[in-house]
Design an enzyme around this catalytic site. Sequence first.
Site, PDB file in Angstrom:
ATOM      1  N   ASP C 128       0.802  -1.231   0.000  1.00 48.40           N
ATOM      2  CA  ASP C 128       0.000   0.000   0.000  1.00 48.40           C
ATOM      3  C   ASP C 128       0.833   1.279   0.000  1.00 48.40           C
ATOM      4  O   ASP C 128       0.306   2.351  -0.274  1.00 48.40           O
ATOM      5  CB  ASP C 128      -0.915   0.016   1.224  1.00 48.40           C
ATOM      6  CG  ASP C 128      -2.041  -0.993   1.104  1.00 48.40           C
ATOM      7  OD1 ASP C 128      -2.494  -1.213  -0.029  1.00 48.40           O
ATOM      8  OD2 ASP C 128      -2.450  -1.565   2.132  1.00 48.40           O
ATOM      9  N   ARG C 155      -8.374  -3.707 -20.616  1.00 47.78           N
ATOM     10  CA  ARG C 155      -8.639  -2.689 -21.629  1.00 47.78           C
ATOM     11  C   ARG C 155      -8.910  -3.311 -22.994  1.00 47.78           C
ATOM     12  O   ARG C 155      -9.749  -2.811 -23.744  1.00 47.78           O
ATOM     13  CB  ARG C 155      -7.478  -1.712 -21.711  1.00 47.78           C
ATOM     14  CG  ARG C 155      -7.821  -0.528 -22.608  1.00 47.78           C
ATOM     15  CD  ARG C 155      -6.811   0.588 -22.452  1.00 47.78           C
ATOM     16  NE  ARG C 155      -5.493  -0.007 -22.244  1.00 47.78           N
ATOM     17  CZ  ARG C 155      -4.498   0.606 -21.630  1.00 47.78           C
ATOM     18  NH1 ARG C 155      -4.668   1.809 -21.153  1.00 47.78           N
ATOM     19  NH2 ARG C 155      -3.343   0.019 -21.493  1.00 47.78           N
TER      20      ARG C 155
END
Lengths: 324, 324, 324, 324
Positions: C128, C155
Site C-alpha cells: 500500500d 482494456r
Amino acid sequence: MTKIAVLTSGGDAPGLNACIRAVVRAGHYYNLQVIGIKRGFKGLIEKEFVSLKPRDVSMIINRGGTFLLSAREERFHHYEYRKVAVENLRKEGIDALFVIGGNGSFQGANLLVKEFDFPVIGIPKTIDNDTYGTDYTIGFDTAVNNAVDAIDKIRDTSVSHERVFVVEVMGRKSGFIALAAGIASGADVTLIPEYPFPMHVIVDSILQARKRGKRFSIVVVAEGVASGKEIAEILSEKLKPYDFGGVRYSVLGYIQRGGTPTVYDRIIASRFGVFAVEEYINGKKNIMVALENGKVVSKPLEVSFGKVKKPDLSDFELNNILTL
Amino acid sequence: MTKIAVLTSGGDAPGLNACIRAVVRAGHYYNLQVIGIKRGFKGLIEKEFVSLKPRDVSMIINRGGTFLLSAREERFHHYEYRKVAVENLRKEGIDALFVIGGNGSFQGANLLVKEFDFPVIGIPKTIDNDTYGTDYTIGFDTAVNNAVDAIDKIRDTSVSHERVFVVEVMGRKSGFIALAAGIASGADVTLIPEYPFPMHVIVDSILQARKRGKRFSIVVVAEGVASGKEIAEILSEKLKPYDFGGVRYSVLGYIQRGGTPTVYDRIIASRFGVFAVEEYINGKKNIMVALENGKVVSKPLEVSFGKVKKPDLSDFELNNILTL
Amino acid sequence: MTKIAVLTSGGDAPGLNACIRAVVRAGHYYNLQVIGIKRGFKGLIEKEFVSLKPRDVSMIINRGGTFLLSAREERFHHYEYRKVAVENLRKEGIDALFVIGGNGSFQGANLLVKEFDFPVIGIPKTIDNDTYGTDYTIGFDTAVNNAVDAIDKIRDTSVSHERVFVVEVMGRKSGFIALAAGIASGADVTLIPEYPFPMHVIVDSILQARKRGKRFSIVVVAEGVASGKEIAEILSEKLKPYDFGGVRYSVLGYIQRGGTPTVYDRIIASRFGVFAVEEYINGKKNIMVALENGKVVSKPLEVSFGKVKKPDLSDFELNNILTL
Amino acid sequence: MTKIAVLTSGGDAPGLNACIRAVVRAGHYYNLQVIGIKRGFKGLIEKEFVSLKPRDVSMIINRGGTFLLSAREERFHHYEYRKVAVENLRKEGIDALFVIGGNGSFQGANLLVKEFDFPVIGIPKTIDNDTYGTDYTIGFDTAVNNAVDAIDKIRDTSVSHERVFVVEVMGRKSGFIALAAGIASGADVTLIPEYPFPMHVIVDSILQARKRGKRFSIVVVAEGVASGKEIAEILSEKLKPYDFGGVRYSVLGYIQRGGTPTVYDRIIASRFGVFAVEEYINGKKNIMVALENGKVVSKPLEVSFGKVKKPDLSDFELNNILTL
C-alpha cells in the site's frame, strides 16, 4: 514393493520439473517407490540416488529447469560404465528406469535394454520438438512463446526505426521453433535447416514487402542455417541501395530454454509422466511415450532412432499467405 | 471479383485479431475482396462496412481484443432485421459471410443460410472451449495461461500465510478453463459445472492434504458452480476447528479474456482463418472450421447446434493423482 | 559473536525474500549470526527459530511471498506473551530483532523496546505504500505493475466492446496503488479514500470523454472507497440513457500481492536490508529504515506512529491532464 | 494560438509513447496546438509534420517504441540543413521544439538555440540512464526489468547444469543497466566500463563462491567492457581445471529496448512530458527536464553537455555483500 528410478538427461527444457513431479506422484499413487537420480547418466554411474516422495516435488510444477539437474557424461558411451550404472540400479533394487530426455538420451538408455535387459521407459523432451515418433516434446511450447515474446519486443524497436531485423532462434538441425515463431510473430521470412533457399529470395521478399507499404521487416533464422550476424551482414550489403533504417540482428539464445513453463507444457508433461507410469504398471517396457493426433500413446523406444522428423512444408505456404 | 465479409461476434477472445488478419490476407492471396463488418451483427444491420487490405491488418497479430469490435444486438433475433442484414450484404456485392464467433453466433448466422440462402463460414472462438464439434476454440490457451499466471501469483501469498485459497475462474456452463487451470497450477480440488460433487469431499481433500504435510491449498472453481466467495465461506466454516492460516478467495474475471495471445492461439487463429478462406475457394459453404485429432478440418455449420461438449472425466483422475 | 534475528510480519509483499536475503548476507558479511523466526510474532512466542546462513537464502531474490512465512497472532497484544517472546530471544542469545513489516508490526515491535528495552530495527514493507516517514515501502512497485498488467488486459476487452470498466484495486485506507495504477493505465477516473468526490463527477467525466470521441472508459477504485460492484451498478444506472457497450467490473484482489518482484523492489529491499544491518553495526537501534528524497536513511521507529501518509493532490491534476 | 512541436530522436526507449502522449495532452490542456514531427531530425528537415490532438495519442501509453518514429540523420550536423529545419518550424508557426532524446540529441537541438535562437525543451530518455544532470532517463526501468526477466530465465538453465553463465547487457560507455541487473538478479560478478578490474578477480569470485557451496554462477557484463563471448572464452580456459558444468554466454541485445513500459517508466514519462509543457507555459526555455532527489525539476539544457554520469561505487560494495 516395486521401485522405479527417474532421471533427466540432456539440455534442460521447461516442463521437466512438472514431469518429474508427475512420475513421482503417479508412482506413489500406484504404490511404487520412486528414486530420483541426480545429474542424469552421471548420477547413474556415481550413484547419486535420492528417495522421492510426493512432498519432495511440491511447488515445482511452475519452475523452469530440472531440480534433478542434468550433466554431460562421456563415460556412458563405454560399456564398462554402463555396466556400473546397471549394477547401481540393481543393487538399489530398482526395477525400471524412466528417462526424461531427447533422442540421444533414449539411444543411450536403450543400450541398458539391449546389453543388460534392464527395463527403460522414455519420455520425450526437447525444446526443438524434433524427436521422431511423437508430435510433441516437452518444452517446445514454452520455448516458442519465449522466442515470440522476445520478437514482440524487438518489433517495437524495428518499427520505430523502420529497420530490417534478423532474429536467430534455437534449432541446430531443426526448424520447428523458427517456423512456429515466424508464423506467430508475423515474420516476413523464416529460414530453417530442412528447406534452405537462396539469399536473393529473402532480399526479394523484403523489397516486395516495402513496395506493398510495409515499413519494417522481421527475418527469423534457425541457428542451424547461419548465424543472425551473417544473414544481417549479407542483407545489409544487398539492401544498401534502398532507403532503409538499416539492418540489425539479435541472437535469442538461452532465454528460449528457461522460464516458467506454459500451461500446455505443464499439462503435457504431467500427462506424459502419469501415462508412462501407468503403461509400466500395465506391463509395458522399453517404450517411449508420445503424442499422436492429439492422444497420448506409447511406442517401442527404437521408433525414434535414426529417423528425422521434419516440419510440414505447408507451413511455409501458410507463412507466405500470412505475411502478405 | 468475389467479395467476402468478416465479422467478430460475442465475447471477445485473444486471437480474434490474428484470425481477422488471416482471413484478410488469405482473401487477398486468393484474389478476393475483403470487407470488415464492425460491431458484429449490429454492424451488419447498420451497414458499418470497411474495406480491408493486407496493410490494414498489420501489427495486430499480437493484440488482444478485436479491432472490428463486438456488440450485443437483440434485433438480430427478428426476421425483419436479418432481412436488412442480408440486403446490406447483397447491395454491397458480398458473396459470403465469415463469422468468427461461438455457438450462439453460429446459430444466428445459420438463419441467414436457412432464410435467405446466404453463404456462411463459421470460425469457432470462445475462451471457454465449449463449442461442440471442435477440439479447440480460439482464445482458450491464452485464457488458461492468464488464469494460471494469476494463480501462480496467488500461491505466493497462499503459501506465505499457509492459507486455503479459492480461485474463481470463468466458465458459466463449462469447466474446461477450470480443469486445465487446476491441473497446471497444482490445485488440490477443481470444481466444474459438468460434474458436481458435495462439499464434504472438498473439505476432506484439504484436510487429507494437510495430514500429508501440505501447508496450503488451492481450490479452483468455475463460476458456473458457485461463486468463489460462497465456497470460501463454507470452507471457512468447516475448517474452523483446524489450525489454518484462514480461507481467502479471488475472482479472476476479465483478465482471463484479454492480453496478448499465446503462440498457440496466434497460430491456430491463423490456420483457421486461412483454411476457412481456402475451403470457401474450394466451393464449400455453410460450414464451420474445426480442430479434430490435431488436424484442421471443416464440418457442416449445424454440427455444433444443440449439443454439449464435455471435458473428459479422466482429467479428474489425472488431477487426483497429481495433487497427491 | 553478536546475534540478530529477522522476521516478516503482516500481509506478504513481493520483495520480502530479497530483504531477508540482504539481512542474512549483510549479517554474515559483518560477522553477525542470523536467526530466522518463522510465522512472525507467532514464531517469536512459540520459538520457531532457524539458523540462517548465506546459502539458505540462495535463489530467493526473485520469489514472491516470504519463505519465513507470516501469520496473525492475537496473543502478541498481551503483555505476558510479549514477555515470553523477549525471554525466547534472550535465551537464544539474540541481541536485536529486525522486523520487516508495516505500521502495525512496528508498533507491536516497539512494545518490546518500551517494556523490555529489547533493541528493534524496522524495515518498512507494504504493497500500500502508506507507512508514514518513508517515501517507499517494499512491494509497492510490484503491486502496481501487477495491477497495471491486469488493467492492460482488461482494456482489450473494454475497447472491443466499447464498455465502461470499473477496476477495484487494493487499498483499504490508502489510494497510492489506485492513483499510480490510474495514471499508468490511462484511467478516466480514479477514486481513492483520501479525497472522495461525488458520483456525478465520475459520470460527467465519462460522458465528456465520449463526447471527445473516446469509445471506452476505465475507472480505477481503491477498495476502501467502495466495491467495484457498487460503483459499476451506480454507473450502469446513470449511463442507461446513453448508447454504451455496458458497464463491467473486475476485482483484482490478491494477484496484486504476489508474483516475482520487480527490479525496483528487489533493489530497494536489498538496500534496506543491508543498510539496516549497517546501521545496527554502527550502534543505532529502535529505528526504521526509510527512503527519503531518493536516499536510504534511518529514523526513530516511532516516527511512523499515529500519522497518516497521504498521496499528493497534484497527482490528481496530473491524471486530469493525461486523460484528456 | 501558441504552437509547439515534439519529436523523438536517437535509439528508442520504452516510455517514449507515454511521453509524447503527455506532451500532446498537456499542450491541449493549456490551449497549445501540438505538431508531431516524424523520424526525429530527419522529419524536421523534410517537413514531415502531423497535427496531434488528444485522441491521436489514445491507447499508446503501454506501447513500446515511438509512433513518431526515429531515424539517424547525418545532415543535421551541417549548418545549412539546420537552417532548413528552423525555417520549416517557423513557416509552420511553431514557437518551440520539444525534443525527447538523449545527450546527443540535446546537443543537436541546442544548436537551434545558439544559431537561430529557436526555443528548445529537452526531455531525457535513454535506456542507459547515463545523461548527466538527471537521476533518471525514460526507459531505464523497463530495460533493466527486461534484462532481469531474461536472466531469471537463464538462471533456470544455469542451475540445472551447474554452469557459469556470462550475460552481456547493453551499455557501451555506461554500467547502469549492468549494475542494476547484477544486483537484482543476484549476479556473482558485474563488469562495467567505468570501473574495470582484472580477469583473475572474476575467476577468484567464482571459485570462492563454489567453495561456499554455490553450484552455479552468473556474470553480468556491459557490452562496453567486452563481449559476453570473449569473457566466456577466457573463463572457460581458466576454469578448466575445476569440475564445472561449463561456461555459456548470452547476449541480451535488443529485447532490453522494447516491450511494454513498466509503471515507473509510464509515470515518469508522463510527469516529464506534462512538466515540460508547464515549464514552457511559465516562460522557461532552452531547458531540460530532470529528476533530482525524487523531484521533477528543470535545468539549463547545457548542464548535461560534456560531463559523464557515473554509477555510485558503493553499489559494488552492495553487490559484494549480496552475493555472499
